[in-house]
Write a protein that holds these residues in place. Structure first.
Motif: not given
Ligand code: SF4
Length: 381
Positions: A107-128
């Motif tokens: 769940k470590l956030p990257g530099t983005r404030i909105k949208g896909i911020r972490s690997l967890f977010d990526a998974r929720l949006h279809g990222g592997k």
């Protein structure tokens, strides 16, 4: 209610080992003598997130005399991992790569404030993206799925470096598994902190037990020798921490700063020779960026040329270029350097919580903000 919780923890502490009470009394005696000598604010930094957990969970701050302050240090590798690494990996997870990460970086956030911020977010949006428990798990996964490409997010200090160094050196990393090395080294950040941030006013340092098991207690000799700061390599039981505090006070009183290894049951002066050799063979030390802090000399590790074929940044020609990664309002860099407390952050337990972390110090179990958030009643002095 809050006081009962603190009292319960301390009662437990005294019951587990009655010597604790005696030790606390001795700390108070030493602190009084130091106060008479003008030491009215003794700031002892615990480098390691695990020490912070012990101190906070057991309410050790509440046992300290008024003139002793225990402050958390930079020993959470997830907290200082640059945000742009997360951005790179989340992007790759929508490409042909599956990103593998330890759970505490997920769940470590990257530099983005909105949208896909972490690997967890990526998974929720279809990222592997997937969690693995070890690099060994990543190796097994890659071997069992030869038609897929994997990237392992190698976050950690010297403690975790052997987990990738040994398979690399022994040619055991499958061809479809790549690594993003986010490794950082611990002695350089303490040198940096003492030189660049004298306002931290460190009177003593608890050096990390786990890291020292690899690099050796002697790696911290420079702290008393070059900076005059009493240093104790300490274990993680409450009694270890209290003994370390006592030793530091004793050294301050005698005006003889030195290095004491309190954790001899695990840490040797020279460390783990085999692990150190493997790290040296797999990695090259470079100046590296620490999240929100800056470039710290000789504090990072990249793969040696012979392992460039496993290095995802090298393979894809991606520049390791830090980006602005302090999220608006987050005071994590100051918390990490002992210059602020989590409670100084207006977002603490409001916009930033363990279940919904906004800043990096609220993500990992070694992050000071997360530790304070999860042990809230215990930390009140
Ligand atoms: Fe950053 Fe959250 Fe900690 Fe505030 S509470 S310093 S936003 S991690």
């Amino acid at each position: 209610m809050i006081l009962m919780t603190i009292e319960k923890k301390i009662r437990e502490l005294y019951q587990v080992n009655p010597k604790t009470r005696i030790l606390v009394e001795k700390i108070h005696e030493k602190a009084k003598l130091l106060e008479e000598e003008g030491y009215d604010n003794i700031r002892i930094m615990n480098f390691c997130g695990t020490h912070e957990w012990t101190i906070t969970h057991y309410g050790i701050r509440t046992l300290m005399p008024e003139n002793i302050e225990l402050i958390a240090g930079p020993g959470c590798p997830v907290c200082i991992t640059p945000g742009h690494y997360v951005d790179i990996l989340t992007d790759l997870s929508f490409d042909e790569y599956t990103v593998l990460s330890y759970g505490d970086s997920y769940k470590l956030p990257g530099t983005r404030i909105k949208g896909i911020r972490s690997l967890f977010d990526a998974r929720l949006h279809g990222g592997k993206t997937e969690i693995v428990y070890s690099f060994y798990d990543a190796v097994k996964k890659a071997i069992n799925n030869k038609d897929k490409k994997y990237v392992f997010f190698a976050v950690g200090f010297e403690t975790t470096m052997p987990s990738t160094a040994v398979p690399l050196v022994n040619n055991m990393v499958p061809e479809n598994l790549y690594i993003l090395s986010a490794y950082r080294l611990t002695p350089p950040i303490m040198k940096y902190l003492l030189e660049k941030h004298p306002e931290a006013r460190l009177s003593g340092i608890l050096a990390p037990g786990h890291v020292s098991a690899i690099i050796g207690a002697n790696s911290w000799l420079f702290l008393p020798r070059d900076y005059g700061v009493p240093t104790v390599v300490a274990g993680f039981e409450p009694l270890d921490v209290l003994v370390a505090v006592y030793y530091i006070l004793d050294m301050l009183l005698s005006k003889k700063p030195s290095l004491i290894n309190e954790y001899t049951r695990v840490v040797k002066p020279e460390g783990n020779i085999y692990a150190k050799e493997m790290i040296k063979r797999a990695y090259k030390i470079i100046d590296s960026y620490w999240r929100g802090i800056g470039i710290v000399p000789s504090s990072g590790a990249i793969h040696r040329e012979e392992y460039n074929n496993r290095d995802i940044l090298h393979i894809l020609g991606i520049e390791d270029k830090p980006m602005k990664d302090v999220l608006p309002g987050c005071r994590c860099p100051e918390v990490t350097l002992g210059l602020a407390k989590p409670t100084d952050c207006p977002l603490f337990l409001k916009a930033c919580t363990p279940s919904n972390p906004y800043g990096p110090c609220m993500v990992s179990s070694e992050g000071t903000c997360k530790i304070w958030a999860e042990n809230l009643p215990i930390r009140i002095k």
